[in-house]
Design a protein around this motif. Structure first.
Motif, short mmCIF file in Angstrom:
data_model
loop_
_atom_site.label_atom_id
_atom_site.label_comp_id
_atom_site.label_asym_id
_atom_site.label_seq_id
_atom_site.Cartn_x
_atom_site.Cartn_y
_atom_site.Cartn_z
N ASP A 184 6.41 -4.16 -13.33
CA ASP A 184 6.14 -3.45 -12.02
C ASP A 184 4.70 -2.93 -12.39
O ASP A 184 4.21 -2.65 -13.73
CB ASP A 184 7.19 -2.62 -11.72
N VAL A 185 3.98 -2.90 -11.44
CA VAL A 185 2.39 -2.46 -11.61
C VAL A 185 1.96 -1.56 -10.59
O VAL A 185 2.47 -1.73 -9.49
CB VAL A 185 1.43 -3.66 -11.51
N MET A 186 1.16 -0.58 -10.53
CA MET A 186 0.66 0.23 -9.57
C MET A 186 -0.89 0.37 -10.06
O MET A 186 -1.29 0.40 -11.18
CB MET A 186 1.10 1.81 -9.78
N THR A 187 -1.58 0.30 -8.76
CA THR A 187 -3.22 0.48 -9.09
C THR A 187 -3.39 1.73 -7.87
O THR A 187 -2.74 1.78 -7.02
CB THR A 187 -3.97 -0.68 -8.86
N TYR A 188 -4.54 2.43 -8.19
CA TYR A 188 -4.65 3.60 -7.16
C TYR A 188 -6.11 3.93 -7.45
O TYR A 188 -6.90 3.47 -8.34
CB TYR A 188 -3.88 4.67 -7.50
N ASP A 189 -6.69 4.77 -6.32
CA ASP A 189 -8.34 4.96 -6.48
C ASP A 189 -8.11 6.51 -6.50
O ASP A 189 -7.45 7.16 -6.00
CB ASP A 189 -9.10 4.86 -5.14
N TYR A 190 -9.00 6.96 -7.55
CA TYR A 190 -9.34 8.33 -7.75
C TYR A 190 -9.91 8.96 -6.36
O TYR A 190 -10.31 8.42 -5.59
CB TYR A 190 -10.32 8.72 -9.02
N ARG A 191 -9.67 10.24 -6.40
CA ARG A 191 -10.26 10.87 -5.00
C ARG A 191 -11.87 10.79 -5.07
O ARG A 191 -12.17 10.74 -5.91
CB ARG A 191 -9.66 12.38 -5.01
N ALA A 206 0.93 -1.13 -0.08
CA ALA A 206 -0.02 0.02 -0.03
C ALA A 206 0.89 1.43 -0.04
O ALA A 206 1.77 1.04 0.65
CB ALA A 206 -0.94 0.10 1.32
N PHE A 207 0.25 2.30 -0.74
CA PHE A 207 1.08 3.43 -0.73
C PHE A 207 0.23 4.68 -0.47
O PHE A 207 -0.92 4.56 -0.82
CB PHE A 207 2.14 3.83 -1.71
N ARG A 208 0.71 5.93 -0.29
CA ARG A 208 -0.02 7.00 -0.17
C ARG A 208 0.66 8.04 -1.12
O ARG A 208 1.95 8.20 -0.92
CB ARG A 208 -0.27 7.65 1.21
N GLU A 209 -0.11 8.71 -1.99
CA GLU A 209 0.44 9.87 -2.82
C GLU A 209 -0.12 11.02 -2.77
O GLU A 209 -1.36 11.11 -3.02
CB GLU A 209 0.62 9.27 -4.24
N ASP A 218 -2.53 19.34 -5.83
CA ASP A 218 -3.28 20.08 -5.13
C ASP A 218 -3.27 19.97 -3.64
O ASP A 218 -4.09 20.61 -2.80
CB ASP A 218 -4.69 20.31 -5.47
N GLY A 219 -2.38 18.96 -3.22
CA GLY A 219 -2.36 18.56 -1.70
C GLY A 219 -3.41 17.44 -1.30
O GLY A 219 -2.99 16.77 -0.15
N TYR A 220 -4.33 16.78 -2.23
CA TYR A 220 -5.14 15.61 -1.93
C TYR A 220 -4.45 14.62 -1.81
O TYR A 220 -3.61 14.17 -2.64
CB TYR A 220 -6.04 15.82 -2.81
N THR A 221 -4.59 13.62 -0.79
CA THR A 221 -3.62 12.39 -0.67
C THR A 221 -4.45 11.30 -1.45
O THR A 221 -5.63 11.08 -1.01
CB THR A 221 -3.45 12.09 1.01
N LEU A 222 -3.91 10.22 -2.21
CA LEU A 222 -4.59 9.38 -2.92
C LEU A 222 -3.78 8.14 -2.10
O LEU A 222 -2.67 7.99 -1.79
CB LEU A 222 -4.22 9.34 -4.30
N GLY A 223 -4.67 7.08 -2.40
CA GLY A 223 -4.36 5.75 -1.93
C GLY A 223 -4.33 4.62 -3.03
O GLY A 223 -5.09 4.82 -3.85
#
Length: 315
Positions: free
Chosen positions: A73-80, A19-22, A26-31
């Motif tokens: 290598d792979v990345m998945t993430y959720d939109y805000r 898991a990561f946080r990015e 604009d400062g919003y944190t995504l997971g």
């Protein structure tokens, strides 16, 4: 069509995914989650998976693991506003489709460049995820792009036999409920995830003149035109969103890319239905996933690929 309700989000294995946080610009944190090989390799591509509208990134976990097992290598993430990137309160939370592409996907491109320095960056985009690939300022970094059922949800492009049913559900009921609740309460209805009001507005009012909204910029000035990736659009004949008109409307925006369109009928793989969501279900690992894999690996289709390559009508 195969519905998302039939394929709920999958748990992400912590044995291989981290898991990561990015933080976006604009400062919003995504997971999100990353599948990273222990030994860095500048020749190994990293694939970013862009989800469909209001679909959690965990839905793509098994597909991500599949790509990882084949050397990416792979990345998945959720939109805000969604899943790992959901705020404490959804009511009146501000987010739009433009934010999801220009801020959230852009943040993933920045993270990929930082965490996987020098590695090629590829993208798999499902539905709106294919659109998001063309909205980021750094979209010119993309090497290869695979989209599945990717389109703008323009109602006139919906399949004719279900157009008015879809129009009523997504362009009438969804915005009305959003007005009442301050967001779309999709989870309690079994219609996708809870969705920010701004995204609902974009979906329910979309027109082919999207490139003129909200900025008024001309077509060629959008990031879409800067994408030079080898692009494969995969569409399914029983996807009421991903009709020929819808798929080619989006492909027309990627005017600087080499573009191919593969159209697959369920009968091509001895199935009765696939629809808008099921491509990423594990039961298609042996029959559909290798198509995306081959494109990401080679930038071309294998001779025995099911379906037919469509001659593009877009310039």
């Amino acid at each position: 069509m195969s519905s998302l309700e039939s394929f709920p989000p999958l748990p992400v294995s912590r044995n291989t995914a981290h898991a990561f946080r990015e933080r976006a610009a604009d400062g919003y944190t995504l997971g999100g989650f990353s599948w990273r090989h222990a030994v860095p390799d500048r020749n190994r591509p990293v694939v970013i998976i862009n989800a469909a509208t209001s679909v959690r990134c965990s839905y793509y976990a098994r597909f991500a693991q599949y790509l990882f097992s084949h050397g990416f290598d792979v990345m998945t993430y959720d939109y805000r506003g969604i899943g790992e990137s959901r705020p404490a309160a959804m009511r009146h939370f501000k987010a739009s489709w433009t934010d999801w592409g220009a801020l959230d996907f852009e943040a993933m491109l920045q993270r990929a460049a930082r965490e996987f320095p020098g590695q090629p960056i590829d993208v798999v985009g499902h539905s709106f995820g294919g659109c998001a690939a063309g909205l980021a300022a750094s979209a010119d970094r993309l090497r290869r792009l695979v989209t599945v059922g990717a389109q703008f949800a323009y109602w006139r492009d919906y399949a004719q036999d279900s157009r008015w049913q879809l129009f009523g559900k997504w362009h009438v009921v969804m915005p009305l409920l959003t007005r009442v609740f301050g967001y779309f309460p999709g989870k309690r209805l079994g219609w996708l995830e809870d969705t920010p009001a701004g995204v609902v507005k974009d979906w329910s009012t979309m027109t082919p003149a999207y490139e003129r909204r909200p900025s008024g910029r001309a077509h060629g000035q959008l990031p879409f035109a800067r994408v030079r990736a080898q692009t494969l659009a995969i569409s399914l004949t029983d996807d009421p969103f991903g009709t020929m008109a819808a798929i080619e409307r989006l492909l027309g925006y990627f005017e600087s890319s080499t573009r191919s369109h593969l159209r697959i009928a369920p009968a091509d793989i001895d199935e009765t239905q696939i629809g808008h969501f099921a491509f990423f279900h594990k039961r298609f690992e042996a029959r559909l996933w290798p198509i995306a894999l081959q494109w990401l690996q080679q930038g071309q289709l294998a001779d025995d690929t099911p379906g037919r390559v469509v001659t593009l009508s877009v310039p």
